[in-house]
Scaffold this active site. Sequence first.
Site, PDB file in Angstrom:
ATOM      1  N   HIS A  46       0.772  -1.283  -0.040  1.00 58.23           N
ATOM      2  CA  HIS A  46       0.104   0.109   0.062  1.00 58.23           C
ATOM      3  C   HIS A  46       0.851   1.216  -0.063  1.00 58.23           C
ATOM      4  O   HIS A  46       1.383   1.658   1.355  1.00 58.23           O
ATOM      5  CB  HIS A  46      -0.891  -0.060   1.274  1.00 58.23           C
ATOM      6  N   ASP A  48       1.144   5.044  -0.186  1.00 53.47           N
ATOM      7  CA  ASP A  48       0.364   6.183  -0.182  1.00 53.47           C
ATOM      8  C   ASP A  48       1.020   7.262  -1.178  1.00 53.47           C
ATOM      9  O   ASP A  48       2.478   7.559  -1.152  1.00 53.47           O
ATOM     10  CB  ASP A  48       0.517   6.880   1.111  1.00 53.47           C
ATOM     11  N   ASP A 170      -7.574   1.696   2.420  1.00 55.71           N
ATOM     12  CA  ASP A 170      -7.157   2.429   3.412  1.00 55.71           C
ATOM     13  C   ASP A 170      -8.106   3.598   3.487  1.00 55.71           C
ATOM     14  O   ASP A 170      -8.133   4.244   4.785  1.00 55.71           O
ATOM     15  CB  ASP A 170      -5.678   2.933   3.085  1.00 55.71           C
ATOM     16  N   HIS A 420      -6.185   9.621  -0.782  1.00 56.90           N
ATOM     17  CA  HIS A 420      -6.773   9.802   0.636  1.00 56.90           C
ATOM     18  C   HIS A 420      -5.913  10.350   1.800  1.00 56.90           C
ATOM     19  O   HIS A 420      -6.573  10.460   2.934  1.00 56.90           O
ATOM     20  CB  HIS A 420      -7.467   8.290   1.138  1.00 56.90           C
TER      21      HIS A 420
END
Length: 940
Positions: A46, A48, A170, A420
């Site tokens: 994951h 970001d 997430d 996000h």
Amino acid sequence: PKLLLLLLLPLPPPPPPPPPLVFVCVQSCHATKPNMLNVHLVPHTHDDVGWLKTVDQYFYGDRNDIQHAGVQYILDSVVDQLLKNPDRRFIYVETAFFYRWWKQQSSSMQQTVRQLVNEGRLEFVNGGWCMSDEATTHYSAVIDQMTMGLRFLNETFGACGRPRVAWHIDPFGHAREHASMFAQMGYDGFFFGRLDYQDRARRMMAKEQELLWRASDSLTPPVADLFTGILPNGYNPPEGFCWDQSCDDPPIRDDPDLEDYNVDDVVKRFMAIAENQALVYKTNHIIMTMGSDFQYENANLWYKNLDKLIRYVNGLQSNSSKVNVLYSTPSCYLQELHRANLTWALKTDDFFPYADSAHDFWTGYFTSRPALKRYERISNSNLQTCNQLEVLGGPVSRKGPFGGGDSQTMKKAMAVAQHHDAVSGTEKQHVANDYARKLASGWQHCQVLVSNSLAALSGSSSERIYCDNLNISVCPLTATSKKFSVSVYNPLARPVTWPVRLPVNGTAYTVSDANGKPVDCQVVPVSKATQEVRRNRGFAVNELVFQVQAPPLGYSTYSVSLLQDGSPPTSTQHRTPTVIQNKFLKVTFDPDTGLLSSLSNLETQQSIKLTQNFYWYNASDGNNSLSIQPSGAYIFRPNSSTPFIISRLRSLMVQEVRQWFSPWVSQVVRLYADSRALELEWTVGPVPIDDSLGKEVITRLDTSIQTGEYFYTDSNGREMLQRKKDFRPTWQLKQSEPIAGNYYPINSRAFIKDDVDQLTVVTDRSQGGGSIHNGSLEIMLHRRLLYDDVRGVAEPLNETSDIFPEGLVVRGRLLLSLDRPPSAADAHRPLAQEVVLQPKYKFKFWLQAALPPAVHLLTLSQWDKDSVLLRLEHQFQSWESKVNSQPVTVNLQKLFSTLDVLGMSELNLSANQWKDEMKRFDWTPQKGTGRPNLPLTSLQ
């Protein structure tokens, strides 16, 4: 509302180009065993696109003193390990990072990666430029960022690279409109990791962690139906099975001659976890996410242990074990669920708000970093103007008299801003600054393109000046010139009337339109709050105010001339008037308090009691006890349900009502001559912290409307959802936070109503809000907090800068309209679009006819040198307007005056599949589950 996506072809449409791949997509899912529990291991990372570090720092692995993470090394390492064992699988999500990495690879490496994609060993999921936030993003910007990422994958890998699964592991709550968009983009399913802890507990008991989400009450099923799966461990591996270099779990030690041999223990623990997980899911297939944040930088650690885990667990099948472990991907797992041919629980609401425990509601980020949220919304409007003028101006817009301009820089900056941890306001301060810098840089590139386009369309190469600081009444040209012209561009496909406020130093001006006709204007002093924000550094002292009218997708030009210079105009009236009104609205004020007291619609002969004031919640700080959850960037937790009133009011009237609540809160109430909406322009900050109290500032509207604890908010700016205080449609809520637990995201508007009256509030950015009391609506405007909320960002939400060393000052607008409920949408739908796509500067009339009120021009963008991307949407829900909810026919041939429409091909929403070729899995809902698709007016 239905989105229609088309390609308009100014030239005769060429045949579709052949796919760039030389390989055929291979059926790559490993075989499963029907009589066993099949455990699908999904290796993933994951990544970001900005959070604790900037997107650039994350890609290169810079600033590892903040967080050890380097995406380029993750992709290097994963590709190397996939090549060593054809059984291995990996999924990748964030195209913004993959695009950067891909550009740096040799042609031979690119061909190798194509082979991995063709064989299904490397699978893209989601595929947008980022994994967007779902509470604070506007649907138009989400569609754009998804289109950008999916287009790159389509053009690079063909059909083999097209994601079949949406993957939002997430984001902090999930919007119904996102699910609707994903369905219309052709996804077969959707997986996420976070949902309310009470909701998860109930779904585990009922085996409803996999469900069918009916994501629109207007689109005929199954158009917006989306299979949705809730992952078992958020997006982390099971406890004890993390083999990344960032983890401490022991590796599999499988040499029996060594003292620490642990295969039997590892297998036993794994099988117990798998069997327990199977108890709360519906089929003999379960999924495990093997990875987490920025993992697989040394992929060998993961794959070496996963290879062993699969070998040793499956080795027990010869001893009657019924557990089968395999490398898998979300699409392979989804395929098995589809083959099960079961019925699934139906959901028709959304997954907001999200709480991870009794006092930890993630509703603060709905408002966090309000200035960045506003700048992102303005940037979206700028980008749409840039896109439209690139089409209308043609190739010269990209290379013309003002230099080389492009829209791509702005598109990438806006795409990253949807992440996000970007527009959500949950990043570190230096990362927020980087997002803003990228948006500013993108607009600079667009300004060149816009100037080139205007030069081509108008035949004039005169210099264009862009005033980007009008929110604080700063524009050197208008402040110092005795004569100038103003051109206002309208990016909407219908005419608009819009108030213009220009900073000036004169006291009297004449304004005339392009035909020389005089236009009414006023000169008013710059507000006291604006003067303080600018620190009185010699800027304009007045504002010139007049109304402009602009045609659809066109411009109007107005000439301004100075008549009289001198001191600012003074007010002869120092008390608040009891009434201000125009031909549509009447607003009354209490003569003693200066507060609003009522609002009347003169057309519909309706009136409501209405008061408005400003308050702040005292944020829980957690300083006295580790057991107290503090408010922070993510979490909203006031230490009392009763907010503090800011101050008593003092008011002045200078062509408008100026309200002064305290040295750090003020407001201007405006009612323009031809407006059906009341404007409340608020200014908040710097929020004082000298008392060592974090503050969460709200404005509250209290009315005589009998709401019965119901209110309504939008979903990503599109469809409206009904909310009820202390209630969740799909489970029995045990409310532990009476304020934060009743806050919802407000992306563009919210309303309260009864059978007679509807008060709608249109916002200019994403905010959080709720209806805590009958007849009231409160909206959070600003937050300044002194403690971190222990959710990873490791920084209090305490925004300062060189310009605002004492704390951030934020200005915004709320637009209020009062209507009868059956016709209210006819007013608030177009009003909200005007705020999202507010007029810019300049130009000419390029739309031959305005679109019908029900139809919104969502996208007009250059696709390639021979084609244009056009998106039209029916913007009304099926139930909300007797007039505008009906189907509409549009004649594309007669739509544009500068384009000859010679051909048309319809695509899906994300423009990565032909519409008639889009095939999705069919799913069957259980009977009697979910909330019925009734008009919201009948639910109350």
